[in-house]
Design an enzyme around this catalytic site. Structure first.
Site, PDB file in Angstrom:
ATOM      1  N   ARG A  35      -5.432  -4.990   7.008  1.00  0.00           N
ATOM      2  CA  ARG A  35      -4.163  -5.410   7.009  1.00  0.00           C
ATOM      3  C   ARG A  35      -3.891  -6.574   8.004  1.00  0.00           C
ATOM      4  NH1 ARG A  35      -1.658   0.292   8.759  1.00  0.00           N
ATOM      5  NH2 ARG A  35      -1.841   1.619   6.784  1.00  0.00           N
ATOM      6  N   ARG A  39       2.650  -7.693   9.074  1.00  0.00           N
ATOM      7  CA  ARG A  39       3.952  -7.675  10.037  1.00  0.00           C
ATOM      8  C   ARG A  39       3.659  -8.087  11.200  1.00  0.00           C
ATOM      9  NH1 ARG A  39       6.503  -1.822   8.648  1.00  0.00           N
ATOM     10  NH2 ARG A  39       4.072  -1.444   8.905  1.00  0.00           N
ATOM     11  N   ARG A  48       8.693 -12.520   4.075  1.00  0.00           N
ATOM     12  CA  ARG A  48       9.248 -11.421   3.278  1.00  0.00           C
ATOM     13  C   ARG A  48      10.872 -11.368   3.509  1.00  0.00           C
ATOM     14  NH1 ARG A  48       7.094  -5.202   4.448  1.00  0.00           N
ATOM     15  NH2 ARG A  48       8.957  -4.264   3.322  1.00  0.00           N
ATOM     16  N   ASP A  85      -1.325  -3.362  -2.819  1.00  0.00           N
ATOM     17  CA  ASP A  85      -1.123  -2.147  -2.511  1.00  0.00           C
ATOM     18  C   ASP A  85      -1.851  -0.908  -3.290  1.00  0.00           C
ATOM     19  OD1 ASP A  85       0.681   0.704  -2.271  1.00  0.00           O
ATOM     20  OD2 ASP A  85       0.900  -0.502  -0.418  1.00  0.00           O
ATOM     21  N   TYR A 159      -0.739  10.744  -3.624  1.00  0.00           N
ATOM     22  CA  TYR A 159       0.580  10.140  -3.716  1.00  0.00           C
ATOM     23  C   TYR A 159       1.441  10.444  -4.990  1.00  0.00           C
ATOM     24  CZ  TYR A 159      -0.012   7.582   0.406  1.00  0.00           C
ATOM     25  OH  TYR A 159      -0.473   7.136   1.766  1.00  0.00           O
TER      26      TYR A 159
END
Length: 350
Positions: A35, A39, A48, A85, A159
């Site tokens: 990652r 962010r 973003r 993703d 998921y």
């Protein structure tokens, strides 16, 4: 900032990360962070805000390529990890996919019966990701390894069955016990699509791939062998046959003492180790020549200071005699101070 240059086949010997994945020890070890494009970076947050939601970014090759390259420009990591993703695969299989603010992904309809019969696959979504890879590789420094990825079938299935993430992956575990034939069909579909997807990434320029199995630690031993070991081995064997020479990293989070079995029976070229595993034990338990990746606690990076220094030294000491890629035990956290990442890199590159 690091100047970019075109990637060429002649630059392979400059790529320390790729050399380690092929069994060569380098000192200092190459480093990238899971990652690392995300962010904690102000440039990511700005883009973003300009472009919109997370999924929109994943399907915008220009934006996704820019995000992939941001941490390379800022830090000069040895590996660039594709910004995307793991749920692109179920989206390509026909499930609807969106992200709820503050709550994570949602997929519909939930595959509670394990059957994909009502879905309409759209593999063009995978091609969009391949375009991101092509754009990144065209701008990548010659010394940087381009890493592609996908989710391992078990984690992706959790998921798909629940329609969202869960604390115990209970819906998928119940289906696997209650109707193993239906669940096997779902796993087979994910496996086949993942093989094609990774081949597509490699053909677009990816030099190594990682399979993320974030929920591998939630299964009983016999279920672990059936739904983690077997599908991963199938993917590894297929990729080694269809795209020989491309190293594969397996990252099975939370499996603890099952790590040697996973390393032995899947056939991955390198194993990623999470922060809960004692690196000294891992070094002793795994085959001596097997490259390993990890396993700094992401919270040690948040803490910084002496705690970070000690944790980095412990990881390096544990893997001092084997091919090692320095990384975190899981993804970098969004409240990680940039100065702590700079301190980490300064320590590694002394």
């Amino acid at each position: 900032m690091h100047a970019f240059s075109k990637v060429s086949a002649q630059a392979d010997d400059q790529r320390a990360l790729l050399a380690v994945l092929r069994g060569e020890r380098r000192d200092p070890p190459p480093v990238w962070l899971m990652r690392q494009a995300g962010r904690y970076l102000p440039e990511y947050r700005a883009l973003r805000e300009e472009k919109g939601g997370f999924l929109a970014l994943c399907y915008d090759p220009e934006a996704a390529a820019e995000i992939t390259l941001q941490p390379i420009r800022r830090f000069g990591f040895d590996g660039a990890i594709l910004f995307s993703d793991i749920l692109i695969v179920p989206h390509a299989l026909g499930q609807d996919l969106w992200f709820e603010a503050g709550e994570g992904p949602r997929l519909a309809p939930p595959m509670t019966d394990g059957l994909l019969d009502g879905l309409v696959a759209d593999h063009s979504r995978l091609e969009t990701i391949a375009e991101t890879v092509r754009r990144v590789v065209a701008q990548l420094p010659a010394e940087t390894t381009m890493i592609g990825f996908a989710g391992s079938p078990w984690t992706v299935a959790t998921y798909m069955v629940a329609g969202q993430g869960s604390k115990d992956q209970g819906a998928a575990r119940r289906l696997a016990y209650g109707d193993p034939h239906a669940f096997a069909r779902l796993i087979a579909a994910i496996t086949a699509t993942t093989i094609d997807y990774l081949c597509l990434q490699i053909d677009a320029g990816v030099m190594a791939v990682q399979l993320f199995d974030s929920w591998a630690g939630s299964l009983a031993p016999d279920q672990f062998r059936r739904w983690v070991i077997e599908p991963n081995r199938a993917i590894v064997e297929a990729l080694h046959t269809r795209r020989p020479g491309v190293p594969m990293i397996g990252f099975p989070k939370g499996i603890g003492e099952k790590l040697p079995e996973y390393a032995r029976d899947t056939g991955f070229d390198a194993i990623g180790i999470d922060e809960t595993i004692d690196p000294v034990w891992a070094d002793q338990a795994l085959p001596p020549a097997l490259p390993v990746q990890g396993n700094l606690d992401p919270l040690a990076l948040v803490a910084g200071g002496d705690a970070l220094d000690r944790a980095v030294a412990a990881v390096r000491a544990a893997f001092a005699n084997r091919p090692h890629i320095f990384n975190l035990g899981h993804g970098i956290l969004q409240d990680t101070p940039i100065v702590h990442v700079e301190r980490l890199l300064a320590m590694l590159r002394q």
